[in-house]
Structures are given as structure tokens and as C-alpha cells.
Design a protein around this motif. Structure first.
Motif, PDB file in Angstrom:
ATOM      1  N   THR B  46       0.798  -1.223   0.000  1.00 34.26           N
ATOM      2  CA  THR B  46       0.000   0.000   0.000  1.00 34.26           C
ATOM      3  C   THR B  46       0.832   1.274   0.000  1.00 34.26           C
ATOM      4  N   LYS B  47       2.129   1.131   0.284  1.00 40.34           N
ATOM      5  CA  LYS B  47       2.939   2.326   0.408  1.00 40.34           C
ATOM      6  C   LYS B  47       4.278   2.134  -0.259  1.00 40.34           C
ATOM      7  N   LEU B  48       4.959   3.244  -0.456  1.00 39.42           N
ATOM      8  CA  LEU B  48       6.380   3.128  -0.793  1.00 39.42           C
ATOM      9  C   LEU B  48       7.186   4.043   0.096  1.00 39.42           C
ATOM     10  N   TRP B  49       8.425   3.664   0.311  1.00 42.37           N
ATOM     11  CA  TRP B  49       9.308   4.423   1.198  1.00 42.37           C
ATOM     12  C   TRP B  49      10.648   4.636   0.506  1.00 42.37           C
ATOM     13  N   VAL B  50      11.299   5.713   0.876  1.00 36.60           N
ATOM     14  CA  VAL B  50      12.703   5.869   0.508  1.00 36.60           C
ATOM     15  C   VAL B  50      13.475   6.056   1.797  1.00 36.60           C
ATOM     16  N   MET B  51      14.436   5.176   2.004  1.00 41.24           N
ATOM     17  CA  MET B  51      15.254   5.249   3.210  1.00 41.24           C
ATOM     18  C   MET B  51      16.602   5.833   2.827  1.00 41.24           C
ATOM     19  N   ALA B  52      17.082   6.776   3.641  1.00 45.94           N
ATOM     20  CA  ALA B  52      18.390   7.363   3.378  1.00 45.94           C
ATOM     21  C   ALA B  52      19.426   6.653   4.231  1.00 45.94           C
ATOM     22  N   ASP B  53      20.610   6.526   3.687  1.00 44.31           N
ATOM     23  CA  ASP B  53      21.709   5.931   4.429  1.00 44.31           C
ATOM     24  C   ASP B  53      22.240   6.999   5.371  1.00 44.31           C
ATOM     25  N   ASP B  54      22.241   6.722   6.664  1.00 42.37           N
ATOM     26  CA  ASP B  54      22.758   7.761   7.558  1.00 42.37           C
ATOM     27  C   ASP B  54      24.221   7.531   7.873  1.00 42.37           C
ATOM     28  N   GLY B  55      24.845   6.636   7.138  1.00 45.92           N
ATOM     29  CA  GLY B  55      26.278   6.429   7.322  1.00 45.92           C
ATOM     30  C   GLY B  55      26.607   5.417   8.396  1.00 45.92           C
ATOM     31  N   GLY B  56      25.700   5.151   9.294  1.00 49.53           N
ATOM     32  CA  GLY B  56      25.971   4.199  10.363  1.00 49.53           C
ATOM     33  C   GLY B  56      25.640   2.788   9.937  1.00 49.53           C
ATOM     34  N   ALA B  57      25.703   1.898  10.894  1.00 50.31           N
ATOM     35  CA  ALA B  57      25.420   0.506  10.574  1.00 50.31           C
ATOM     36  C   ALA B  57      23.915   0.253  10.522  1.00 50.31           C
ATOM     37  N   GLU B  58      23.158   1.156  11.103  1.00 51.11           N
ATOM     38  CA  GLU B  58      21.711   0.984  11.114  1.00 51.11           C
ATOM     39  C   GLU B  58      21.119   1.254   9.737  1.00 51.11           C
ATOM     40  N   PRO B  59      19.998   0.686   9.446  1.00 50.16           N
ATOM     41  CA  PRO B  59      19.394   0.834   8.125  1.00 50.16           C
ATOM     42  C   PRO B  59      19.219   2.277   7.667  1.00 50.16           C
ATOM     43  N   GLY B  60      19.052   3.220   8.541  1.00 47.05           N
ATOM     44  CA  GLY B  60      18.947   4.596   8.084  1.00 47.05           C
ATOM     45  C   GLY B  60      17.605   5.197   8.386  1.00 47.05           C
ATOM     46  N   LYS B  61      17.419   6.406   7.901  1.00 49.64           N
ATOM     47  CA  LYS B  61      16.187   7.103   8.275  1.00 49.64           C
ATOM     48  C   LYS B  61      15.260   7.247   7.064  1.00 49.64           C
ATOM     49  N   LEU B  62      14.019   7.430   7.414  1.00 50.59           N
ATOM     50  CA  LEU B  62      12.993   7.518   6.401  1.00 50.59           C
ATOM     51  C   LEU B  62      13.033   8.905   5.758  1.00 50.59           C
ATOM     52  N   ARG B  63      13.111   8.959   4.428  1.00 55.56           N
ATOM     53  CA  ARG B  63      13.102  10.271   3.781  1.00 55.56           C
ATOM     54  C   ARG B  63      11.765  10.547   3.107  1.00 55.56           C
ATOM     55  N   ILE B  64      11.187   9.515   2.525  1.00 60.22           N
ATOM     56  CA  ILE B  64       9.911   9.684   1.830  1.00 60.22           C
ATOM     57  C   ILE B  64       8.988   8.539   2.214  1.00 60.22           C
ATOM     58  N   GLU B  65       7.746   8.853   2.442  1.00 55.57           N
ATOM     59  CA  GLU B  65       6.751   7.802   2.651  1.00 55.57           C
ATOM     60  C   GLU B  65       5.501   8.237   1.901  1.00 55.57           C
ATOM     61  N   LEU B  66       5.047   7.419   0.967  1.00 50.62           N
ATOM     62  CA  LEU B  66       3.912   7.823   0.140  1.00 50.62           C
ATOM     63  C   LEU B  66       2.919   6.678   0.016  1.00 50.62           C
ATOM     64  N   PRO B  67       1.649   6.971   0.063  1.00 52.63           N
ATOM     65  CA  PRO B  67       0.639   5.926  -0.170  1.00 52.63           C
ATOM     66  C   PRO B  67       0.513   5.664  -1.673  1.00 52.63           C
ATOM     67  N   LEU B  68       0.561   4.402  -2.047  1.00 54.64           N
ATOM     68  CA  LEU B  68       0.520   4.066  -3.471  1.00 54.64           C
ATOM     69  C   LEU B  68      -0.763   4.562  -4.122  1.00 54.64           C
ATOM     70  N   ALA B  69      -1.850   4.570  -3.359  1.00 49.07           N
ATOM     71  CA  ALA B  69      -3.145   4.907  -3.936  1.00 49.07           C
ATOM     72  C   ALA B  69      -3.158   6.301  -4.549  1.00 49.07           C
ATOM     73  N   GLU B  70      -2.283   7.193  -4.050  1.00 48.91           N
ATOM     74  CA  GLU B  70      -2.322   8.565  -4.546  1.00 48.91           C
ATOM     75  C   GLU B  70      -1.327   8.823  -5.666  1.00 48.91           C
ATOM     76  N   LEU B  71      -0.583   7.789  -6.069  1.00 48.01           N
ATOM     77  CA  LEU B  71       0.500   8.024  -7.025  1.00 48.01           C
ATOM     78  C   LEU B  71       0.092   7.643  -8.449  1.00 48.01           C
ATOM     79  N   SER B  72       0.749   8.291  -9.385  1.00 47.41           N
ATOM     80  CA  SER B  72       0.544   7.921 -10.790  1.00 47.41           C
ATOM     81  C   SER B  72       1.802   8.251 -11.578  1.00 47.41           C
ATOM     82  N   GLU B  73       1.810   7.820 -12.836  1.00 42.79           N
ATOM     83  CA  GLU B  73       2.876   8.122 -13.796  1.00 42.79           C
ATOM     84  C   GLU B  73       4.293   7.898 -13.277  1.00 42.79           C
ATOM     85  N   PRO B  74       4.617   6.717 -12.828  1.00 50.40           N
ATOM     86  CA  PRO B  74       6.024   6.511 -12.467  1.00 50.40           C
ATOM     87  C   PRO B  74       6.879   6.453 -13.735  1.00 50.40           C
TER      88      PRO B  74
END
Ligand SMILES: Nc1ncnc2c1ncn2[C@@H]1O[C@H](COP(=O)(O)OP(=O)(O)OP(=O)(O)O)[C@@H](O)[C@H]1O
Ligand SMILES: [Mg+2]
Lengths: 183, 742
Positions: B46-74
């Protein structure tokens, strides 16, 4: 019938149903007449009555004249016109175009060569670029280095990415020595 | 970029709030500001996310979170050296991630899948196939499985040695001769000792004069015999080496050439022909040299070093130490200088190949040069490059000469030491003059192999590099090849079907997008569209010069990847857009695809192609000799021979890519009528810009920027007033096309 007026889009005599074809000679955009604006994530352009909702800019001579000969195209990649020199634009207008150009041209320029290691026919380059530090691999270096004009080198790595060295003379002596061993 | 993909990947739903099944997780290699860095695009149900690398060992932080239902024209925008994936949300364009070329293909696939998901359709994103060596992570050359760095050196050597196997007898003979020759070379200096001490300058009253005279004769005869034997051995050895070398390089050359013939066109797209050619002649030559001389020289020089060391130690251990004194310096000196020579050599060879390229290109284009009067420019250019070559050649020689003089000097120092210390020993004590002279001769012989050994290392590594370049080609698997158990199709009906075919010459720039159509047996399909629309590319896929990136092409219901290539090519006849004739006679060129064709068949084919008329006007008729690339014929005449060639091939599927673009309208009409009779039983694809050429086509397929704009009969398309209608109008060709009625 050749339309040789270079002024802002002369109305075609009998308009084709959709888009009008660009004049064959192309059009020079007058920086004073054009207004750019970034809105809804797109670059928009207004010129007189003309309004384009999604334009982008590209360089006609990206290697030798990155600041001049900038072509503005619409979303179908059809040219609207050409700026002969970006420097004639108002500063904030120019920033908009330069931002667009930075978006489009992703090839990094190598500022410094830190080391080149050989592993058989693969060479591993550790470099500092204008986009941050990078490590890349090249295979058959002699084939993948192009010299589009004197002193300017373009390297292509094993994954199809390009790295520019705009002027080898501008490199520091250590980088030069690394480079000399390879090319 | 060599990112260590996978080490810390945030491709898990943890931390993304309510967990949901993830459909894809793709890593990018650029940050939003264009700097290098990692981000992850994660798409769930239902959603898409973009995670940014924060340089550490942890997966990183969320930069974008969007509901798929509202998206078009990829869309995956192709930028220079990379791309960007964008979507729209409420009319707003949002850039999700940016990436370099390395990831462009991956994100192209993701964008395609996302589009389907947004429309509620199913889509599969295949796992990333990393083109990296599984062992060391280095990027792999196209088509290879193991990278050269992981290939142990011995394996290359062993592979090289395989070329010696068929000729092992002469090879062994050669080694024995080389060793014998070297061993013999150690004898003459040794004879000097009795010659001096026993004959010429003996200590008082050891031997009577007569005996000394007899001994002199004997020794000279022995010397003569040794030299005679050596001369004979060396002559035999050179001859055998030459024979063996040429034989081996012939084997490698032919093997390489055979492989080059079977490699797919994609291989050549990515390479300069010049470099491929240099692999065939230069690299194989270097291999020959190394295989034949390298092994011999290594053995003999080792033998020399060991042999002389022993002899010297036995003759006078103390003196021998003075000989060994400069040895490390010699080794050090030559190996350092070699490194410099190597880069000089590199440059020298590179300039050679560039000069060759210039020569080749400018002479082939001489007609254009003359037409625009640019001869002086090319002369200047050539002269500048030639001068470059001369300068770097001089550079190589300069370094060489310094190396040589330096080494000679060091060696001379060693020799002088021996003279001094040995001379004192002769004067004061136990040493004889003969020992000293023999000793000195051995010293002279000792440094030579030492110098050689230090160079050998470099020589060997260069030859191994050449070997690897050759093996790299040999190991390249053709992209287009038979599957393990191909379907034999000796006779095709000619039903052709394209199913959602997507293809790009470079994977990150699709040229054909989602092409689907079907052609019935015996149908003639006309392909039209602007220049660059992808017409030739469609044909290239049908001929299987390249394999589609996505989708399938079927002939008679069988995917072409399954069809035996030989059968496929046997039943496709193509008149390519750029005619290529080989040097040879006209008849040979027509019969190119069917070498055993009778003269009758050849004439028949030529008649169909309307070539007969002009051929009979040539003095030698069908036996007229053509030059390289068909020189001596007009463009239209060449094209008609190409048509005749395809006709004689008698294919089930005939492809005419602008086959009559160079002939006049009247001749074209003649060809068309003949071809119409011919094509009745076969599927034909015809490409033409002159729309009148396609008047016989049953259906027309209109391509626009790599996509099918429309397809249908001529009348349907005209009535639809779409792209074809526009084409017809813009070509101002209505009168000619109005004939197109079936
Ligand atoms: N070997 C190649 N490598 C990369 N791109 C290629 C290659 N061959 C063709 N292209 C590109 O693919 C696109 C389609 O080319 P194609 O040859 O199929 O056009 P076409 O429709 O046959 O045009 P024309 O009417 O001019 O022959 C063009 O944009 C072209 O630049
Ligand atoms: Mg074409």
C-alpha cells in the motif's frame, strides 16, 4: 516555405492540429523575454504568450562549453529555443537553469586520484570527485579512456559509468603521476 | 561504484510501522543532491518508502513515505550517466531516487513494475543478477562467469601449456636442445684453464714441450668441436622454434577467429574493431613469443645461473663472492628500470594502435576527404600522431640504453674487482693465470642471465596479460546462443508473434517498449515510422541478432530462443539497410547463402531482383569481380544484388529493410512485382520510408519512438487519422500512396 524570422514564435499560417513544428533554423531565446519558475516539481517557462509546463535544459556542448549553448526543450524533448550564454540571465533565473543542468548531468569530475591498484586486467581507481569520494573499476583501460579534446579525458568504468577529467594539467602532481602510468 | 551491497540493507519491513509484505527493495547509489551515497526504494502493498543511508550501521532514516493509492505516472528518466525515478501525486512531480548507469536497468524494471502495481495489475521484479564475481566482488566482463583476478595464475599457465600438448614431441626436443646448448656453452671457458696452465704458461718444468704442443692441438680441436656442436644445435633450435611458434600461433589465431565469428553483435557494439583486431594479431603474436622462447629461456638461464655459480664456487670460492657482490644491484636496477620501461612501452603500443586507426579510417573515407578538400588536415593530423609515436619510441630507447649502460657499468665494476683481487692472487699465490682467465669468462657469462631473469618477470606478466586478453574473448559466451536442447525447425510456416517485447542496446535505455503484434504465414507486414523509431531494431530481434530484454518472440508458436539458431537463420532472409557485399564475383555474392547454387538459380534470383539487366552489361557478366565492400557498383546495383542474395536463400520469412531505397521508382516497381509473386508463400516484413513501396503490404505497423502507434490495413489507418495519416500527409505522398489498396 521557409520561415526565416528568428523572433518569438511566429504563428504558423495554418496551424497543425497539435504542436507547431520548430522553425528549421532554431530559435535563440532572449534572456530578457523568458521567465522560468519551478512549480509542482517541474520547471515551467513563460515567454510572451507562450507557456510551457514542463521544460528541461540541456547542454549542446557539454564538454567544451558547459555555460553556453543551453537548449531548452519541452516534455517531448522538442526544442523550444537555445540560450547562447547562460551568463546573460538574471541570477535567480540562472540558478534555476543550473539546478536543472546539475540534475541532468550526473557524470562526476575527478578532482584527485588517490590510488590506482592493479588486479589483472581490472584496475581499481580510488578518486575524489565533485560528487564525493568514489572507488570504481575499469577494465582494458586503454580502450575505455577517450580524449574528446586535448587534455580532457573521459573514463568509462566497468558498469558503464563515466568519469570526467576536464583538464589533466589541472590535476595535482601526484594524481598526474598516477594517471601517467595508466594512459 | 563498488558499494558493498547487502551488508546493511534496510529491506525488511521492521521500523516501517505496520508491517506489510514488501514487493521490491532497490538500492540506489546517488543522493538527492547528486552526491554519491546510498538510498533504498522500498515498495510494499500500500505504500512506498525511501530510506536514506545515515552512514551508520543501522538501516537509516525515512526520507519519503507515500501511499501508493495517490500516485501515478512513475517514470525512470534517463539522464546523462544515470537517471531518476519520478512519480506524480496530485499533479505534483516527486523525485524518488537518483542513480548512476550501474543501477539504471534495475530502476527501469522497477518503474515498469510500479506502473503495473499502481494500475492494480500483477508484476514481477526479478532478483537482481549482480554482474559481479561471486568470489571477490569485482565487476565481471560481459558474458564471463569468473573474473580474471580470481583465476589463479597457474590456471592461465596451464591453459597456455595446453597449446603445447599437440606438439609435445618437438617441444620436448626443443627443450633438450636448449639445455644441451647451454651446457655446451659452459665447456669452452673451462678448456681455457688447461690451455693456459698446461700449454701456454705452465709452471716450470711440468710437461715436456712436445706434449704441450700435442695438448694444444687437442684442446683447440676440442674447442672447435664444442663450437661446431653449439652452432649446429643453435641452428636446429632456431629452426624448430620458428616452426613450433608459427604452428602454435596459427592454432590460437584460428581458434580466436572462429570464436569471433560466433560472438553476437552485442559484443562488437561495445568494442572498437581495432582493439578486437589487435587481439587477433598482436596478442597472439606475443603469446607465441612467450610460449616458444619464454619457456626455453627460463630453463636455460636458470641452468646457466646455477651451473656458473657452482663452477665459480668450485674454481675459487673467495673470488666467487666478489662476483656475487654486484648481483643484487643488477637485479634491483633492472627491475626498477623495467617498471619505467613498461609504462613507456604501453604508451608506445597505444600510440601505434591509434596511428593505425587513423590510417585505416582516413583512407577508407578518402572520398569524403577529397570532396571537401581536407587532405592537408589529415596529413597534419597523421604527421602529428606519427611524431608522437616517434617521440615515445625514442623514449623507450632512451630508457633502454640507460638501463643497458648502467648494468654494464655495474658488471664492469664486478669484473674489475675480480681482476684486481684475482690478479693479486695470481701474483702472490696459489692461483694460476688459466684459472683467472676462465674465471673472468664465466663472470662475463654470469650477469647476462641475471639481467634476463629480472626482465623475465615483467615479460612473463605482460605475456600473461596478453594471454588473458585472448582468453577473455575465448571465454565470452555469445549472448545469443542455442539453448541446451534447441527445437529443430527444418520447415517453418512463418507465423510471427511479438509478445510484450522490450529491448535496449544498452539495458538502461530501452529502444523498443512493449511491442506486441502477430503476423500470419504469407502475410506482408509493412513497418513504418520516423527515422530512429525502432524499425531496424524490431528486425534485429526477429533475426535474433540480439535477445529481447523482456517479453518473447515466437515463430510458429515456438519462442525463438528455443529454436535452433541454424534453422532460424536458414529460414530468415534479410536485405539489410546497409548493403554489404564481399570481394569476389557477382555470382559468388548472390550465392553467398547457398554456395552450391546452380547458375540457373543465380540468374533466376538476379532477374527477380531486377539485377539481370545491369549484370549483362558488365564485361564479365556474372563473373565480374567486385572490390572490397562491393566496390565498382552503384548503390542501387549493390542493393539489387543484396535482394537477389535474399531471394536465392529462399526463406520462410523475408525481411526487406529499405531494400529498394536506392533504386529509381521504375526499377522498384519491377522488383515489387517480382517480389509479390515470390512472397505469396512467405511472411514478409518490409520497411520503407517511401510509403508507395509498401503498397503491397497487407497490414502496416506504425512505430513511434519505440512503441506501436497503430496497426492495421492501409484504409483503416487512414480512416483513423492517427500517426500514419500524419506521416502520409507530411510526406506529401498522397498520390503515390492512394494506390495502396487491397
Ligand atoms: N547498435 C546500437 N547501439 C545503441 N543504440 C542504437 C544502436 N542501433 C540503433 N540504436 C538506436 O536505437 C534507435 C532505433 O534505431 P533503429 O535502427 O531501429 O531505427 P530505424 O527505425 O530503423 O530508423 P531508420 O529509419 O533511420 O533506419 C535509435 O534511436 C538509434 O539511435
Ligand atoms: Mg533502420
Amino acid at each position: 516555405m521557409i520561415d526565416d524570422s528568428l523572433g518569438p514564435s511566429a504563428e504558423p499560417a495554418e496551424a497543425a492540429p497539435e504542436e507547431s513544428r520548430p522553425a528549421p533554423e532554431g530559435r535563440t531565446l532572449d534572456p530578457a523575454e523568458v521567465l522560468f519558475r519551478r512549480e509542482t516539481g517541474r520547471l515551467q517557462m513563460r515567454e510572451g504568450d507562450g507557456e510551457w509546463r514542463d521544460v528541461s535544459a540541456l547542454r549542446l556542448f557539454p564538454l567544451s562549453e558547459p555555460e553556453r549553448w543551453i537548449s531548452v526543450v519541452d516534455e517531448k524533448q522538442v526544442e523550444i529555443g537555445v540560450f547562447s550564454d547562460l551568463r546573460a540571465l538574471e541570477p535567480e533565473q540562472r540558478d534555476l537553469i543550473e539546478e536543472e543542468l546539475r540534475r541532468r548531468y550526473l557524470a562526476p569530475a575527478i578532482l584527485e586520484i588517490i590510488s590506482i591498484r592493479h588486479r589483472y586486467d581490472v584496475t581499481e581507481w580510488t578518486v575524489e570527485t565533485d560528487r564525493g569520494p568514489a572507488v570504481f573499476m575499469m577494465r582494458s583501460v586503454q580502450e575505455k579512456v577517450k580524449e574528446p579534446r586535448p587534455r580532457h579525458l573521459i573514463l568509462e568504468d566497468a558498469e558503464g559509468n563515466r568519469y570526467d577529467i576536464p583538464d589533466i594539467e589541472a590535476l595535482d602532481p601526484v594524481s598526474r603521476r598516477w594517471l601517467d602510468q595508466e594512459v | 561504484m563498488s558499494g558493498n551491497a547487502g551488508s546493511t540493507s534496510p529491506c525488511t519491513p521492521e521500523g516501517l510501522g505496520p508491517s506489510e509484505p514488501l514487493r521490491v527493495c532497490a538500492q540506489s547509489d546517488l543522493l538527492p543532491d547528486g552526491r554519491f551515497g546510498r538510498e533504498w526504494l522500498i515498495i510494499g502493498e500500500t505504500k512506498l518508502w525511501v530510506m536514506a543511508d545515515d552512514g551508520g550501521a543501522e538501516p537509516g532514516k525515512l526520507r519519503i513515505e507515500l501511499p501508493l493509492a495517490e500516485l501515478s505516472e512513475p517514470t525512470a528518466h534517463a539522464l546523462v550517466n544515470g537517471g531518476a525515478l519520478e512519480v506524480s501525486r496530485n499533479g505534483q512531480r516527486i523525485e524518488l531516487v537518483r542513480y548512476t548507469n550501474a543501477r539504471a536497468a534495475r530502476f527501469g524494471t522497477v518503474a515498469g513494475a510500479l506502473e503495473k502495481w499502481l494500475q492494480g495489475e500483477e508484476a514481477e521484479v526479478p532478483e537482481e543478477d549482480e554482474k559481479r564475481c561471486p568470489r571477490c566482488g569485482l565487476p565481471l566482463a560481459e558474458g564471463t562467469k569468473v573474473c580474471p583476478a580470481c583465476l589463479p595464475r597457474t590456471q592461465t599457465l596451464r591453459r597456455l601449456a595446453r597449446y603445447l600438448v599437440p606438439v609435445w614431441r618437438p617441444a620436448v626436443g626443443l627443450s633438450v636442445m636448449a639445455l644441451a646448448h647451454t651446457a655446451l656453452g659452459l665447456i669452452p671457458p673451462y678448456l681455457q684453464k688447461p690451455l693456459m696452465d698446461g700449454v701456454l704458461a705452465p709452471q716450470e718444468g711440468v710437461r715436456p714441450f712436445d706434449e704441450r704442443l700435442r695438448l694444444l692441438g687437442l684442446l683447440v680441436i676440442a674447442l672447435l668441436a664444442a663450437h661446431l656442436l653449439m652452432a649446429a644445435l643453435s641452428a636446429a633450435r632456431n629452426w624448430l622454434s620458428a616452426w613450433l611458434g608459427n604452428r602454435i600461433s596459427h592454432d590460437i589465431r584460428v581458434e580466436l577467429y572462429r570464436h569471433l565469428q560466433f560472438l553476437s553483435l552485442g559484443f562488437y557494439d561495445k568494442r572498437q574493431m581495432g582493439s578486437v583486431i589487435s587481439r587477433v594479431n598482436q596478442d597472439t603474436g606475443r603469446l607465441q613469443e612467450f610460449l616458444v622462447w619464454g619457456s626455453q629461456d627460463l630453463a636455460t638461464n636458470l641452468l646457466l645461473i646455477v651451473g656458473i655459480t657452482i663452477v665459480l664456487l668450485v674454481m675459487n670460492a673467495k673470488l666467487a663472492l666478489f662476483v656475487f657482490l654486484p648481483a643484487p644491484i643488477v637485479v634491483l636496477l633492472s627491475s626498477t628500470v623495467w617498471r619505467r620501461i613498461r609504462s613507456h612501452m604501453h604508451r608506445f603500443f597505444h600510440r601505434w594502435s591509434r596511428l593505425n586507426a587513423v590510417l585505416n579510417e582516413t583512407l577508407s573515407g578518402l572520398r569524403v576527404t577529397k570532396a571537401f578538400g581536407q587532405e592537408p588536415r589529415h596529413i597534419d593530423d597523421f604527421s602529428a600522431r606519427s611524431m608522437d609515436l616517434a617521440i615515445s619510441g625514442t623514449g623507450v630507447e632512451r630508457v633502454w640504453s640507460i638501463l643497458f649502460s648502467g648494468i654494464s657499468l655495474v658488471m664492469m665494476a664486478g669484473t674489475l674487482l675480480v681482476w684486481y683481487v684475482g690478479g693479486r692472487e695470481v701474483l702472490f699465490g696459489p692461483m694460476t693465470l688459466g684459472t683467472l682467465v676462465a674465471f673472468l669468462t664465466y663472470v662475463g657469462m654470469f650477469y647476462e642471465p641475471l639481467r634476463f631473469m629480472s626482465m623475465l618477470l615483467n615479460w612473463a606478466s605482460r605475456s600473461l596479460a596478453a594471454a588473458e586478453r585472448v582468453f577473455e574473448v575465448l571465454d565470452t559466451v555469445p549472448d545469443v546462443k542455442d539453448v541446451p536442447e534447441p527445437v529443430a525447425m527444418p520447415r517453418m510456416e512463418g507465423r510471427v508473434e511479438f509478445r510484450n517485447v522490450t529491448f535496449g542496446y544498452e539495458p538502461h535505455r530501452p529502444v523498443l517498449k512493449n511491442i506486441s503484434f502477430e503476423a500470419q504465414p504469407g502475410e506482408m507486414i509493412g513497418l513504418v515510422g520516423q527515422s530512429g523509431a525502432g524499425k531496424t531494431t524490431t528486425i534485429n530481434l526477429l533475426c535474433r541478432f540480439y535477445d529481447a530484454t523482456e517479453g518473447e518472440i515466437l515463430i510458429d508458436g515456438v519462442p525463438i530462443r528455443q529454436i535452433r539458431l541454424e534453422d532460424l537463420r536458414r529460414q530468415i532472409g534479410i536485405v539489410p539497410q546497409d548493403t554489404f557485399l564481399f570481394s569476389g564475383t557477382i555470382a559468388e555474392n548472390i550465392a553467398y547463402a547457398k554456395p552450391g547454387a546452380t547458375n540457373e538459380e543465380i540468374i533466376h534470383a538476379a532477374r527477380i531482383a531486377n539485377a539481370h539487366e545491369f549484370i549483362i552489361k558488365k564485361p564479365d557478366g556474372y563473373e565480374t569481380l567486385l572490390g572490397e565492400r562491393g566496390q565498382g557498383l552503384s548503390a542501387g546495383e549493390q542493393q539489387r544484388l543484396a535482394i537477389a542474395r535474399a531471394v536465392l536463400h529462399d526463406p520462410a520469412i523475408l525481411i526487406l529493410d529499405e531494400a529498394t531505397s536506392q533504386v529509381d521508382v521504375e526499377t522498384e516497381k519491377g522488383i515489387q512485382e517480382a517480389i509479390e509473386r515470390l512472397v505469396q508463400s512467405r511472411t514478409t516484413f518490409a520497411i520503407a520510408h517511401r510509403l508507395a513501396t509498401l503498397k503491397n503490404a497487407h497490414r502496416l505497423l506504425v512505430l513511434k519512438e519505440g512503441e506501436i502507434a497503430e496497426m492495421g490495413t492501409h484504409d483503416e489507418l487512414l480512416a483513423a487519422e492517427g500517426e500514419f495519416h500524419r506521416l502520409v500527409q507530411t510526406y506529401q505522398d498522397i498520390s503515390a500512396v492512394s494506390v495502396v489498396q487491397r
